[in-house]
Design an enzyme around this catalytic site. Structure first.
Site, short mmCIF file in Angstrom:
data_model
loop_
_atom_site.label_atom_id
_atom_site.label_comp_id
_atom_site.label_asym_id
_atom_site.label_seq_id
_atom_site.Cartn_x
_atom_site.Cartn_y
_atom_site.Cartn_z
N LYS A 1 0.86 -1.18 0.00
CA LYS A 1 0.00 0.00 0.00
C LYS A 1 0.90 1.24 0.00
CE LYS A 1 -2.75 3.20 2.45
NZ LYS A 1 -2.31 4.26 1.55
N GLU B 1 9.57 1.39 11.14
CA GLU B 1 10.52 2.50 11.14
C GLU B 1 9.70 3.76 11.34
OE1 GLU B 1 12.03 5.59 9.85
OE2 GLU B 1 12.74 4.66 7.98
N CYS C 1 13.06 10.73 7.66
CA CYS C 1 12.94 10.33 9.07
C CYS C 1 14.24 10.58 9.82
CB CYS C 1 12.55 8.87 9.17
SG CYS C 1 10.89 8.59 8.57
N GLU D 1 9.30 15.99 15.55
CA GLU D 1 9.74 15.91 14.16
C GLU D 1 8.83 16.76 13.29
OE1 GLU D 1 10.02 11.95 12.58
OE2 GLU D 1 11.22 12.65 10.88
#
Lengths: 127, 506
Positions: free
Chosen positions: B188, B262, B301, B402
């Site tokens: 996906k 992750e 990331c 973040e």
């Protein structure tokens, strides 16, 4: 729901009129309250994720930080501390919801805004 | 050089008005008969229509994957490796086409996709083709007549959920080990970047046996959840934010299947005073090392989004860095001179702008950027944001959360102990950078920082063969290394007695 989550620090979340309309529509569509969990990190981090009530398994490290029209809003306790125990405003914006979050209506997703630190959100002020 | 936009005459990329799901080796319309418009982040104009699939389409993809998994899993490692090498060759042969499609779908500058995303994607397939050939089963001689054989077997059908920041490279990171180990996959893609992987399927779809790789696009709340909760997957892999990561673990717990995750970071990039001891190539490299927070417009990331600069050199070093940041060229992502393209979506720039505002309200000092740049013409409505630097301290929200944009939070430190304390004062532990001419110090720091990858005198390199993954809440598992094969394999133990004697118990 864990004991810690039940205790929590409710009352840190308010909602805009648009968010409350979206919540009302979702509750009607799902036949009961939805729940919010504040995310963090990576692509859709810092978005509040919206699920059917009970969908997300809360743990002992999760805080209940607010209740909006019967829908609970949760946040990881460490994240809550790291972000300076913020006061949050739930709102909706255009865009696709992140992760597996329910949309806030067609083409809309939920967002959280932080109330101005000058008022009460800075860590320094909380100390 | 400037590439023509996809779909226009002279572009290396064709665009169909509408795409379908790739299931069982064929293009299949979604059962919902619904489509969503996929926007180009550089122009905010439509590229094409993409399926808005439902749970039934995930079932069709799982049907196809289950039909394909046994034959693929039983194929020799030589056969599987040959297919992966063909996939790598095809990616290389279509490098420009895929690089341009990726830039147009995501907004990242084509100089990055040409030099990094696409060649690295090909290389990951080659790496895992080689790794699976070299993998050996293990035999333990328990005693003279009792032998334990350990065979690697595929898990079967796996679900893989890909993020929007490196749509093709992250797909390669996940697909290469899964397919090498003999699994079939249902992927996906992320909702903001559904298209480039379909262009990849046009290139490599015929090379894989039908059903081994299936791609279904649609909303996460419907098809992402349908995939992650399915009792027909043997493992799920996800890259994204923490709440969905936990939800995926929760669903996996219900089905007792493994996960790899992750989940983001807030990576420190630490510059000791000795980087400025000489005005040489190394200092120049360190300056670029700080500016790498703007790589892929900060949508990484491992974005080195917290710079920690030793106070003795702060003014001089940051002066050089800010000069380099001001020289970043923004604009058409398909122009090879462009260094920074637009953010992936409108909601990302809204979020970034709100974080800059939060930072300023918290008392951070704006050193550069902070606004949407005025880029005119065709790109006037694109989702551009200036490379931004905020100076403050590590307790500020912009140092802890973040932002996933080109926003650097910079602070100073006195000594090594303070640098380490600030570096580890974060919930995340994905990446970190350490810069110093003293390799004893870089080693000490590297071992003491709680992060899965510590770049030492470099940053943002992602070679196959170096393990990548998170400490703390940044995830579980290590990608881009042969150890990922274990995450996509079962261990079959045959415990064989070669003795004719009974145990003597009954």
């Amino acid at each position: 729901m864990s004991e810690k989550a039940e205790r929590g620090t409710p009352g840190r979340v308010t909602a805009t009129r648009a968010a409350r309309r979206a919540i009302a529509a979702l509750c009607a569509a799902h036949g009961g309250p939805v729940m919010f969990v504040q995310s963090g990190g990576c692509c859709d981090g810092s978005d509040p994720m919206c699920f059917e009530g009970g969908e997300f398994a809360l743990g002992g490290g999760d805080l209940l930080v607010g209740v909006v029209d019967g829908c609970t809003f949760h946040m990881d306790a460490d994240q809550y501390q790291a972000l300076g125990r913020p006061f949050l405003v739930l709102d909706v914006e255009e865009g696709t919801p992140g992760g597996f979050s329910l949309a806030a209506g067609d083409g809309l997703h939920f967002v959280t805004r932080v109330e101005a630190p000058g008022n009460r959100t800075s860590r320094g002020a909380d100390r | 050089m400037k590439y023509e936009s996809p779909g226009r005459p002279g572009s290396p990329v064709d665009v169909a008005p509408r795409y379908e799901n790739f299931i069982g080796g064929k293009w299949q319309a979604p059962t919902t008969d619904q489509y969503a418009v996929n926007l180009c982040p550089a122009t905010a104009k439509p590229i094409c229509e993409i399926p808005r699939s439902g749970a039934a389409d995930i079932e069709l993809a799982l049907d196809a994957a289950h039909a394909a998994k046994d034959k693929w899993g039983e194929a020799s490692t030589a056969e599987r490796a040959a297919v992966l090498n063909k996939v790598a060759d095809a990616i290389d042969a279509h490098r420009e086409e895929l690089a341009v499609a990726e830039s147009w779908d995501n907004g990242k500058p084509v100089r990055e996709t040409l030099a990094a995303d696409i060649p690295l994607a090909a290389d990951h397939f080659r790496y895992f083709a080689a790794a699976i050939r070299a993998e050996e089963s293990e035999i333990t001689e328990i005693d003279k007549n009792l032998i334990a054989y350990h065979f690697h077997e595929p898990l079967g059908v796996v679900g893989q959920i890909i993020p929007f920041n490196f749509p093709l490279l992250m797909a390669a990171w996940k697909l290469a080990p899964a397919l090498a180990a003999g699994n079939a996959s249902v992927i996906k893609p992320a909702s903001p970047t559904p298209w480039s992987i379909l262009k990849l399927m046009e290139v490599v779809g015929d090379l894989l046996p039908a059903g081994v790789l299936n791609v279904v696009n649609g909303p996460g709340a419907e098809i992402g959840k349908a995939l992650a909760t399915s009792r027909r997957i043997a493992k799920v892999a996800f890259t994204g934010e923490t709440v969905t990561g936990r939800l995926i673990m929760q669903y996996a717990a219900e089905n007792i299947i493994p996960v790899t995750l992750e989940l983001g970071g807030k990576s420190p990039n630490i510059f000791f005073a000795d980087v400025a001891a000489h005005d040489d190539d190394f200092l120049d490299k360190a300056v670029e090392g700080l500016v790498l927070y703007a790589f892929n417009k900060g949508e990484v990331c491992t974005c080195p989004s917290r710079a920690l600069v030793q106070e003795d050199i702060y003014e001089e070093f940051m002066g050089r860095c800010l000069e380099r940041i001001r020289a970043i060229k923004q604009g058409d992502p398909l122009d090879t001179d462009t260094m920074m393209g637009p953010q992936v979506s409108r909601q990302q720039i809204d979020k970034i702008a709100s974080y800059v505002e939060i930072g300023l309200k918290e008392g951070a000092e704006l050193l550069v950027g902070g606004h949407r740049p005025g880029i005119g013409g065709e790109f006037a409505d694109g989702y551009f944001f200036e490379p931004t630097v905020l100076k403050g301290h590590n307790r500020m929200r912009v140092f802890q959360e973040e932002i996933f944009g080109p926003v650097l939070a910079v602070t100073t430190f006195k000594d090594e102990a303070e640098a380490l304390e600030i570096a580890n004062d974060t919930l995340y532990g994905l990446g970190a950078g350490v810069w110093s001419r003293d390799t004893s110090r870089t080693y000490r720091m590297g071992r003491a920082i709680k992060a899965g990858r510590v770049w030492t005198n470099c940053y943002h390199q992602y070679p196959a063969g170096a393990a990548f993954g998170g400490y703390k809440i940044s995830g579980i598992g290590r990608e881009t290394h042969k150890m990922m094969l274990e995450h996509y394999s079962q261990t079959k133990n045959l415990l064989v007695s070669y003795s004719d004697k009974p145990l003597g118990l009954f």
